[in-house]
Design an enzyme around this catalytic site. Sequence first.
Site, PDB file in Angstrom:
ATOM      1  N   HIS A  94       0.870  -1.216   0.022  1.00  0.00           N
ATOM      2  CA  HIS A  94      -0.194  -0.080   0.000  1.00  0.00           C
ATOM      3  C   HIS A  94       0.803   1.341  -0.120  1.00  0.00           C
ATOM      4  O   HIS A  94       0.751   2.219   0.533  1.00  0.00           O
ATOM      5  CB  HIS A  94      -0.914   0.036   1.214  1.00  0.00           C
ATOM      6  N   SER A  95       1.844   1.051  -0.785  1.00  0.00           N
ATOM      7  CA  SER A  95       2.874   2.500  -0.825  1.00  0.00           C
ATOM      8  C   SER A  95       2.252   3.784  -1.355  1.00  0.00           C
ATOM      9  O   SER A  95       1.556   3.552  -2.397  1.00  0.00           O
ATOM     10  CB  SER A  95       4.178   2.020  -1.435  1.00  0.00           C
TER      11      SER A  95
END
Length: 547
Positions: A472-473
């Site tokens: 989930h960067s």
Amino acid sequence: MRDEYDYIIVGAGSAGCVIANRLTEDPSVKVLILEAGGEDNQFFYRLALGFHSWRYPETNWSYETEPEPHLGGRRLPLPRGKVLGGSSTINAMLYSRGHPGDYDLWRQMGCTGWGFEDVLPYFKRSESNWRGESDYHGGSGPLQVSRVAMERFLGEPVIEAARRLGYPITDDHHGELPEGFGGGDTTTDARGRRSSAARAYLHPARSRPNLTIATHAYATKLILENRTARGVAYVRDGQERQAFAAREVILAGGVYNSPQLLMLSGIGPADHLRELGIAPVLDLPGVGRNLSEHAGYWTQHSTREPITLLRELRADKAALSLARWLAFGTGVMASQSNSCHAEIRTREELSQPDIQIYFNPVRPDAKPWFPGIVPQQEHRLTSVVCLLQPKSRGWMELRSADPRDKPRITLNLLADRSDVDTMVRSVAMVRELYGTDPLAGLIADELMPGPEVRTAEEIEQWLRDTLITTHHSVGTCAMGIGEEAVVDPQLRVRGIEALRVCDASIMPTVPGGNTNAPSIMVGEKASDLIRGRELPRAELHRSKAAA
């Protein structure tokens, strides 16, 4: 070779597909979208339980971190979609927006127009939710959102155990009560097929004569003139090409590739660029910084009886399930392997949840089996625990001036002490849940972390030894108003004309949930910003729990 368009979009991922669709609704607008990966026509891209295809190099850019300084020097895999639809074509399809407070924080940070009431209309416009049209959901958007069908696999014992411990129970994490335990949603359609950004947005638009889709087109540099974006240089079929934009260039390559292309073009931290022999065009120190990611860990528990999804993976039953999915779009192959999930607080005084837990009724390494030929594995329940509000920040840099070199990425997980403390607290909470009936009655043994990991110091060391990412960067081209901001609230790159970044990299903080739905929302809102329009703000009377 020279081509001319009104807009050039670099990246056909979650946001890029949306923008291509929305801009080409105007037949007078000519759009080129460049995708470095290939077509999404493989069978397993559509299969809900086929999301493990991300393990294959032909679907995935296979990035990884540099040795993580607070995780004993371990390198962590960072899969990114190498295909139309980007990571939405290979992800686990869980639909999650995060908490309303996440977006209100963006507004408080100076991102005018990005509070929850501002972005909710774009979430609604994007989705066709199984619940239908409501104050919180859309009923006729391109993105199909279905209920997770796996609740019958041990979802009820989890929720009942949570109820006995006093946790909130919610039927909709995106409604009035965005906190607690309940069933989840997935981006699958009514026939159990993946609804990626490409399937939802790009394929319906590809017959339009004003849209050109170029796959296997690797962008190498922006064409700049007097600090104005004029076009994009790229390589396709072994040929170097140039495409020019009469109006704007739009970067939608994602959290790693958008800042990479900026830096290759001389836009970024000037000292870093000079070290690599790249002449700085604009010293923009925030490019590649502010990298934020949800750290996570697995728990595993063996079960007393053979009650997990593993029983459905006996080879003959799996074959029948696949045939059922092909014919009717139903059965275990038609949904993600998730029983339920939770967003909860590790401390009562917090204003919103700080951890997320996904409960999966199967071991993560589950394999097909058949009696007498391939042995059956041990039945296990798995949880994925995710840190929703990380304080640690990482960075990414260029490895070299060669566009084909993968960037150097450091997530810097657990750098901030508060992140460690939250994760340690969460282990005790998960253990309490698994020790509460009726869930406790199903469990034989705790395998991870394991009974030998008891004290806070032992738990911390176990976390540093085993921590994973949840992919989930965000944040490497952060939106804002300060000196570190890369784009303004209109998503325009500061100091460069006719250039925007429109993907997860612009998020100043990571939303407290999965990031595919927020990335699609960014694409929806960006398409209106580009066209000079805006949907009216939502009018909600939020309860205290939702505020």
